[in-house]
Motif scaffolding. Structure first.
Motif: not given
Length: 600
Positions: A114-117, A213-214, A220-221, A226-227
Motif C-alpha cells: 500500500r504505502s511507504y509509511e 523484491a516485494k 515508493f521503492y 534508501t532507508v
C-alpha cells in the motif's frame, strides 16, 4: 534441511531438528569452519528459495551464541553439536562454540502493498522485535536480584538504546524521524549488545533481498530502498562493534545500492567451488537418506525429477523436493511424483518480468522443453531498478537462473548456456509457455481475437496471414524440422488457438468428434450477436502438404473430405445454425493455406 517421522518438512529451527529423536538431519556443520574461520567480515550466500538457507542461519546461531547470563556455561551448544561433523575440529570448537553475542534477523515478511509509511512500519516492527528479544535475554524481568544489572549506569544506557528501537512504532514519530531511527536501528542494537557483553557481535541476516523484491514494483521503492540500504550499511560497513556478518538471499540484485563500498566483502553464488555443496543435497547425501527410509530403489526417479542443479562442479538435488517426495512415498509407495519446490514462495517478480513481453521468450522456452540448452549473457550487476525499466531479454534469463528455474549446462565451456535442471521444473516451464498461448496474454489475444470475424466474413486470406504469423511467433524451428511431423501437430496448434477463442460453453467446441460418417478435426458454433438469430456452424479439416506448392491442393482435399463424410449435415438436423462455414486448412512447415466454402 531436515525431515522427521512426524512429517515435519523443512524445519528451520536447528535446536528442534537436533532435539527431535525422529528427525533426519543432513549434516552441513563442517562449513562452520569455512565461514567463521575466514577473515572476511561480511559474507553473502545467494541460493534459490527452499535450499536450506534459513536452517543454516539457525545452525550458525546455536553454535556461536553465548549464554548471556552465564558465559561459561556451554552445555546447550555442546549437546546440540557433540555428535556432528564440526566437533572433529577441536581447536575451532574450543575457540568459537558459544563464544559470541549473536543477532539473528529474518526479513522474509517485510513488505507492503500500500504505502511507504506501511513499509517503514513493517521494517520498524522487525527491528523492534529484535530489540525486544535482546532486551529480554540480557535483562529478563525485573527482580530484586537483578537490581545491579538493571540500574548499572552502563546498562541503563544500553536499555535506553534498545528501548528507543523497541518503541519505534509506538511513539508518534513522523516519517522522517522514523526513517532516521531505522537507518541507525540495527547498528544501535549491535553496539548495545557489544557494550553489554564486551565482545564484538556476529550478525546473521536471512532473506536480505525480500524487502527489495516485494517492494520493487511500488512507486515508493526508491525511498524505501534508501532507508533499507542505509540501515544495512550503517550496521555492517566499518562498524567497530561487528565481528562478522553472514547474509542469505535468492539474488545478488542489490549489490549496486546495498553493498557499494563494502570492504572485506565476499559473495558466494552458484559457481563458488568452496561452497558448492553447502546448500542442497549431494548425490551421496540423497542415497544415504533414501537408504535410511528404505527407498534406495527410487534413486533414479529422484535423480530424474529433482537433481540437475550445477553448483560449481557439483551436482545438487533440490532439498525441498527430496524431503517432500520422501514424505509422500512413506505414506504411499505408489504415489505420483509432484512439483513441490516450484509451488512454494512468491514468484510475482518472475511472472511480471515474463508477462511484460512473453512472446520474446517463447522460442527459447520451446528449445528448453525440447531438452536443449540456450545461450545467454548473464547480467552480473542486475538490480531492481533495471528490472523495473525496459527489461532486456538477458535480465529475464538471469532471474530465471538465479531463482533456480534454470541451471548451467556444464558441457558447454566457452560460453554460458542454461538448461532446465529436472523434470519437476520442466512442468513449470510448460505452464509459463502455455500462458503465451492464452487470452490472458494481451499480445496473443490481439492476434487471435479477429479470427471469428474472419470466419464469419469468409476472409480466407486474413486467416492465412493470421495462421502464418502465429506459426512464426509460437512454433519453434525444432518442432517444424523434427522427423515424423504429422497432422496431429498442427491440429494441436489450431486446438490451442480455437480453445482460447471459443472459451465458453456457448461455442460447443469439439476436437476429433464423430460427425457424419467420420471424425472431424475441429467443430464449434459462433453464437449469434442478436436474439432470435441462429448460430453459425464451423467445421475445420486439417491436412499436411509435402511442399509449399502442394498447399492449395491439400486445402481443397480437406474441403472435399468435409463434404464426402458429411461433417456439416448434423448441424441442420435440429435447425441449430443458419449456415455452416467449411474450412480446409493445409500446413507446410511455417506456412498455411485456407479454403472456405459455405453450406446453407
Amino acid at each position: 534441511m531436515a525431515i522427521n517421522d512426524a512429517d515435519n518438512i523443512g524445519l528451520e529451527d536447528f535446536s528442534e531438528v537436533i532435539s527431535d529423536k525422529y528427525a533426519y538431519y543432513v549434516d552441513k556443520t563442517k562449513y562452520l569452519e569455512n565461514v567463521f574461520g575466514s577473515s572476511t567480515k561480511v559474507m553473502l550466500f545467494t541460493r534459490p528459495r527452499r535450499f536450506g538457507k534459513s536452517l543454516t542461519i539457525s545452525m550458525f546461531e546455536y553454535f556461536l551464541k553465548m549464554n548471556y547470563s552465564n558465559p561459561h556455561n556451554k552445555s546447550k551448544a555442546i549437546s546440540l553439536f557433540k555428535n556432528l561433523e564440526i566437533f572433529k575440529k577441536k581447536e575451532f570448537v574450543l575457540n568459537n562454540l558459544a563464544q559470541y553475542p549473536v543477532i539473528n534477523v529474518s526479513f522474509k515478511e517485510v513488505s507492503s502493498t500500500r504505502s511507504y509509511e506501511e513499509a517503514l512500519g513493517n521494517l520498524g516492527d522487525r527491528l523492534s522485535s529484535i530489540a525486544d528479544r535482546i532486551h529480554a535475554e540480557l535483562f529478563g524481568k525485573f527482580r530484586f536480584v537483578n537490581y545491579l544489572r538493571w540500574f548499572n549506569p552502563l546498562n541503563l544506557l544500553i536499555r535506553y538504546k534498545l528501548q528507543q528501537i523497541l518503541y519505534i512504532n509506538i511513539k508518534n514519530y513522523d516519517l522522517e524521524k522514523k526513517a532516521v531511527i531505522i537507518k541507525n536501528g540495527l547498528a544501535t542494537i549491535i553496539t548495545a549488545l557489544s557494550r553489554y557483553t564486551g565482545k564484538k557481535v556476529i550478525v546473521l541476516v536471512d532473506e536480505y533481498d525480500v524487502p527489495l523484491a516485494k517492494n520493487s514494483c511500488r512507486d515508493f521503492y526508491e525511498d524505501f530502498k534508501t532507508v533499507y540500504a542505509a540501515m544495512l550499511s550503517n550496521a555492517l560497513k566499518t562498524n567497530s562493534d561487528l565481528k562478522k556478518a553472514v547474509l542469505t538471499g535468492c539474488m545478488l540484485v542489490a549489490k549496486e545500492s546495498i553493498f557499494t563500498g563494502f570492504n572485506n566483502f565476499y559473495s558466494s553464488d552458484f559457481n563458488d567451488p568452496e561452497y558448492s555443496e553447502f546448500y542442497g543435497f549431494t548425490e551421496n547425501e540423497v542415497k544415504t537418506m533414501l537408504k535410511h527410509y528404505g527407498l534406495e530403489d527410487k534413486f533414479d526417479v529422484f535423480r530424474e525429477w529433482y537433481d540437475g542443479y550445477n553448483f560449481g562442479k557439483s551436482h545438487i538435488f533440490c532439498p525441498w523436493d527430496v524431503l517432500n517426495c520422501i514424505r509422500d512415498l512413506k505414506a504411499d509407495p505408489n504415489c505420483e511424483l509432484d512439483t513441490y519446490w516450484v509451488n512454494t514462495g512468491n514468484v510475482d517478480l518472475l511472472q511480471e518480468l515474463y508477462r511484460k513481453n512473453a512472446d520474446k521468450y517463447s522460442d527459447k522456452f520451446q528449445l528448453l522443453l525440447d531438452g536443449q540448452s540456450i545461450e545467454v549473457e548473464l547480467e552480473k550487476n542486475l538490480n531492481y531498478q533495471m528490472l523495473n525499466g525496459d527489461v532486456k531479454e538477458n535480465y529475464f534469463w538471469t532471474v530465471m537462473y538465479l531463482t533456480g528455474y534454470l541451471t548451467r549446462d556444464l558441457t558447454k565451456e566457452s560460453k554460458v548456456f542454461l538448461k532446465i535442471p529436472n523434470k519437476s521444473v520442466k512442468r513449470v516451464i510448460k505452464k509459463l509457455l502455455s500462458w503465451c498461448f492464452s487470452v490472458d496474454n494481451p499480445q496473443f489475444e490481439a492476434r487471435v481475437n479477429p479470427i471469428l470475424k474472419y470466419i464469419k466474413d469468409k476472409q480466407d486470406k486474413a486467416l492465412i496471414t493470421t495462421f502464418d504469423n502465429l506459426l512464426l511467433r509460437y512454433v519453434s524451428v525444432s518442432d517444424i524440422s523434427s522427423s515424423g511431423l504429422k497432422e496431429y501437430f498442427y491440429q494441436g496448434f489450431l486446438n490451442g488457438i480455437f480453445s482460447q477463442v471459443c472459451n465458453t460453453l456457448d461455442y460447443y467446441y469439439n476436437s476429433n468428434s464423430e460427425y457424419g460418417t467420420g471424425r472431424c478435426d475441429i467443430t464449434f458454433k459462433i453464437p449469434p450477436v442478436e436474439e432470435n438469430k441462429l448460430a453459425i456452424g464451423v467445421v475445420i479439416e486439417i491436412k499436411v502438404a509435402d511442399s509449399q506448392s502442394d498447399l492449395e491442393k491439400k486445402a481443397e482435399l480437406a474441403i472435399n473430405q468435409i463434404k464426402e463424410k458429411q461433417y456439416a449435415q448434423g448441424y441442420f438436423v435440429k435447425n441449430l445454425v443458419s449456415e455452416v462455414v467449411m474450412i480446409g486448412v493445409a500446413f507446410y512447415k511455417k506456412s498455411s493455406f485456407v479454403k472456405i466454402e459455405t453450406m446453407n
